[in-house]
Every structure is written in structure tokens, then in C-alpha cells.
Design an enzyme around this catalytic site. Structure first.
Site, PDB file in Angstrom:
ATOM      1  N   HIS A 155      70.260  37.592  27.207  1.00 58.06           N
ATOM      2  CA  HIS A 155      72.092  37.824  27.832  1.00 58.06           C
ATOM      3  C   HIS A 155      72.253  39.431  27.357  1.00 58.06           C
ATOM      4  O   HIS A 155      73.196  39.953  28.777  1.00 58.06           O
ATOM      5  CB  HIS A 155      72.311  37.017  27.001  1.00 58.06           C
ATOM      6  N   HIS A 186      74.616  38.216  32.871  1.00 52.69           N
ATOM      7  CA  HIS A 186      72.413  37.982  32.455  1.00 52.69           C
ATOM      8  C   HIS A 186      72.412  39.714  32.847  1.00 52.69           C
ATOM      9  O   HIS A 186      71.998  39.956  34.212  1.00 52.69           O
ATOM     10  CB  HIS A 186      72.188  36.922  32.784  1.00 52.69           C
ATOM     11  N   HIS A 221      69.947  40.931  35.231  1.00 49.01           N
ATOM     12  CA  HIS A 221      69.540  40.121  36.714  1.00 49.01           C
ATOM     13  C   HIS A 221      69.971  41.513  37.769  1.00 49.01           C
ATOM     14  O   HIS A 221      69.995  42.004  37.864  1.00 49.01           O
ATOM     15  CB  HIS A 221      69.423  39.294  37.220  1.00 49.01           C
ATOM     16  N   GLN A 270      68.121  40.946  43.082  1.00 51.81           N
ATOM     17  CA  GLN A 270      68.065  40.087  43.679  1.00 51.81           C
ATOM     18  C   GLN A 270      66.479  40.722  44.667  1.00 51.81           C
ATOM     19  O   GLN A 270      66.448  41.440  44.715  1.00 51.81           O
ATOM     20  CB  GLN A 270      69.222  40.062  44.300  1.00 51.81           C
TER      21      GLN A 270
END
Length: 378
Positions: A146, A197, A199, A201
Site C-alpha cells: 500500500h 494505493h 495503481h 487505469q
């Protein structure tokens, strides 16, 4: 020259509401059989595309996204692995890289997932054109850690992320109705990130977004006038000039563009003509991973803080001639000083006419000096 792709093993499952999730693992045989214990209702997507009659651009209306998760605490993060006492979006208790359909997507993957969406009201004037907001939105989790970031990933992990990006680009481009695949990452609350976190897309649009369409138009015009690829010519010119280079490898060049819009903006372009991630060979893929890590670490070293940034790949629209579009990765930050951010003011927001506070040559020099020990320093 190596042309092979890395051996990454994929396992696809369905979450309890029917969304697809795929694990990407370097080692074969990893147990990914744990099911989603939640009992989620199917996603109800209210998404509509409306054409701006003054600019001929599509705008997405997605009012259902008002209820999406917003800045949860660490112990409520939906992108962390599940635990025996808390189920998240990822059923496994650990993972390497994961891609799954967004629970709050801007687009619906099929018409049955749409709510009551107007698509051509006969009472509207003819200039007001609308259609269902079809497409696909996926989330890419780079690591289960995280508090990490992309810049902190091990090179082998970046290779796995790149393979996930590539596989999903190929799969999404093959879906009916998809016109453009955009792989991107937003980092930092300064640019609007709602989940901390690490990430990114992937958006699969049913239309070619404005910037990609403009880039394709300009590249076609350049080819008609000169017979050459615009992207190839720009890369060659930036490499020859050298003043805005940030790093380079045998097959890639990282540079601050001549007309940079953002205070710190870097483009990573292959020296060989390629139009999508799928086209990259083994050596190009390996070098991209190292060079991108280099650029991100320079950005973080610039002011000694994690730089907020947006990064994304400019790829050829689906069905476009490969010769007309040159693949490039772009990363830019809204931070212009240690204690200052660049906000889009009247000229930028109102007219799209950017005013940059830092000369591109100065930005490149600052990035080169920010981390002199990195391997791609010129």
C-alpha cells in the site's frame, strides 16, 4: 535482438458482481482459486456520451461516479489484498499485479449494464446528439504494498506491469466498438487521486479522444508533406539537439519536449517506429522499464518529495495505419517548485492555451542534475 515477451502467468476469475479480475504472476502454479466472499449487486452504470456541437468532441456524463470510494484510510483500502477478516476488490491474500474491471466505471462494457440513459431524445434539437456510454474501464494494481509507489518497484515487477499493460491493450483493442485504448496512471492527491494505493487505469473508449485524434491528424499531414513519420523525426531531432534530453538507452530517448506544457514534462519515445505497446520487442520492453523508473526517480529527487504526476501512453487509435502514429509515453507533474503547484488558470482551462513557468531546457537540466547516479544519465 530479443523479440520474446516475458513469461507471465495469468489467472482470470469473476468477482461476486460478475466483473472480471486477472492476476499476473511470474511464477507458474500460484494458487488463485480464492473466490470473492462479498455478495455485491451488479454494477449499475449511468453513462452517456454527449457530442459538443461547437467542437465536435464527445463528453462523458457519468453521474453514478459521485458515490465512488474517496480517500479511504489504509485499513479500508479496496486495492490492498484481502485478509481473513476483510474482503477487498482482490480476493487473494497477496498478489503481484492485478487488473480488474472498475466498480465505478466511466463507461459500461455492454448495453445491459447501463441504467436509464437517454440516447437520442426525439424532442431535442438535432444538434444535441447523445448515445450510450459504452466502453471499458479497468484498474491496474502495480503492487500489493500500500505504501509503495511505481518508482519503488523492482525492475522485475515493472516488467510484469508492462506485460499486463500490453496484454490488456491487445485484448481491449479487439473488443467490438472500441476505438482507442489509453493506459495511464495518476499519482498524488494534488492531481485528484482518490485512492492512495499504487495503481493505474486503462480506458477503452468507443471514440477517439480529442488529443489522440489531433495527434493522428497532424502526423498524417506531416507524412503527406514529407513522406516520413512525425514521431520518428521529433525523436531524431531531440536526440541530435540534446539540450532537452533527460536520459537515453540503445532504443529509447527521454526528453522534455520543445513546447512542454507542464513545468516538468518528459516524453519517452522508442527510436524504432512502433505504434502500440504490442509492437515492442524484448530489448525495447526491458529498456523502457529501466528508463521509466529512472525518470520517475529523478522527478521524486527533484524536490525531495513524491512528485504528483500523470503518466500515460499515446498509442495508435484502433484501425489507424501503423505508419501514421508513433508510440510515446508521457509523464508530467503539476508541481513547479517545492512549495508551488501549477493550477490551470484562465488561458489553460478556458482556451487550452498553455503558459509554462519553466523553460523546457531548464527543466531538463534540473532533472539531469536531480539524481546524477542513475544509470541513464547522459
Amino acid at each position: 535482438m530479443s523479440t520474446g515477451r516475458p513469461r507471465v502467468h495469468t489467472t482470470s476469475i469473476r468477482l461476486s458482481d460478475g466483473r472480471e479480475l486477472t492476476y499476473f504472476d511470474r511464477a507458474p502454479g500460484t494458487d488463485r482459486s480464492r473466490e470473492d466472499p462479498r455478495q455485491l449487486d451488479p454494477t449499475h452504470t449511468m453513462s452517456e456520451l454527449r457530442r459538443d456541437p461547437l467542437t465536435d468532441e464527445w463528453v462523458t456524463i457519468a453521474s453514478h461516479r459521485q458515490s465512488r470510494t474517496y480517500l479511504p484510510s489504509h485499513d479500508e483500502c479496496p486495492l490492498c489484498p484481502s485478509t481473513p477478516t476483510r474482503a477487498t476488490e482482490i480476493p487473494a491474500f497477496d498478489y503481484e499485479v492485478v487488473v480488474f474491471e472498475n466498480r465505478f466505471p466511466s463507461f459500461a462494457r455492454d448495453a445491459t449494464a447501463l441504467g436509464e440513459v437517454a440516447s437520442g431524445d426525439p424532442d431535442l434539437p438535432a444538434a444535441f446528439v447523445a448515445r450510450p456510454g459504452l466502453g471499458r474501464c479497468e484498474v491496474v494494481c502495480f503492487t500489493s504494498e500500500h505504501d509503495s509507489s511505481f518508482a519503488q518497484l523492482a525492475p522485475a515487477q515493472v516488467v510484469t506491469v508492462l506485460e499486463a499493460w500490453t496484454q490488456r491493450t491487445e485484448a481491449l483493442a479487439a473488443l467490438p466498438g472500441v476505438a482507442y485504448v489509453f493506459v495511464f496512471e495518476n499519482r498524488g492527491i494534488e492531481i485528484g487521486v482518490t485512492l492512495a494505493h499504487p495503481h493505474g487505469q486503462i480506458y477503452a473508449y468507443s471514440f477517439v479522444p480529442p488529443r489522440a485524434g489531433r495527434m493522428l491528424e497532424v502526423a498524417k499531414r506531416h507524412r503527406r508533406a514529407t513522406g516520413s513519420c512525425l514521431g520518428c523525426d521529433v525523436v531524431a531531432d531531440e536526440a541530435a539537439d540534446g539540450h532537452r534530453l533527460v536520459g537515453r538507452t540503445a532504443h529509447w530517448v527521454a526528453y522534455v519536449p520543445f513546447a512542454a506544457r507542464w513545468p516538468f514534462e518528459v516524453h519517452l519515445s522508442p527510436t524504432r517506429h512502433t505504434s502500440t505497446l504490442v509492437d515492442l520487442d524484448g530489448e525495447e520492453r526491458e529498456e523502457l522499464c529501466g528508463l521509466y523508473l529512472d525518470v520517475l526517480r529523478r522527478l521524486d529527487a527533484l524536490f525531495g518529495v513524491r512528485m504528483p504526476y500523470i503518466a500515460g501512453f499515446h498509442q495508435a487509435p484502433v484501425g489507424a495505419a501503423a505508419e501514421d502514429f508513433h508510440l510515446a509515453m508521457e509523464v508530467f507533474s503539476v508541481r513547479r517548485a517545492a512549495d508551488k503547484l501549477k493550477f490551470l488558470a484562465g488561458s489553460e482551462s478556458g482556451q487550452g492555451a498553455f503558459i509554462n513557468d519553466i523553460a523546457p531546457e531548464q527543466a531538463a537540466e534540473m532533472l539531469r542534475a536531480s539524481a546524477p547516479g542513475l544509470s541513464t544519465l547522459l
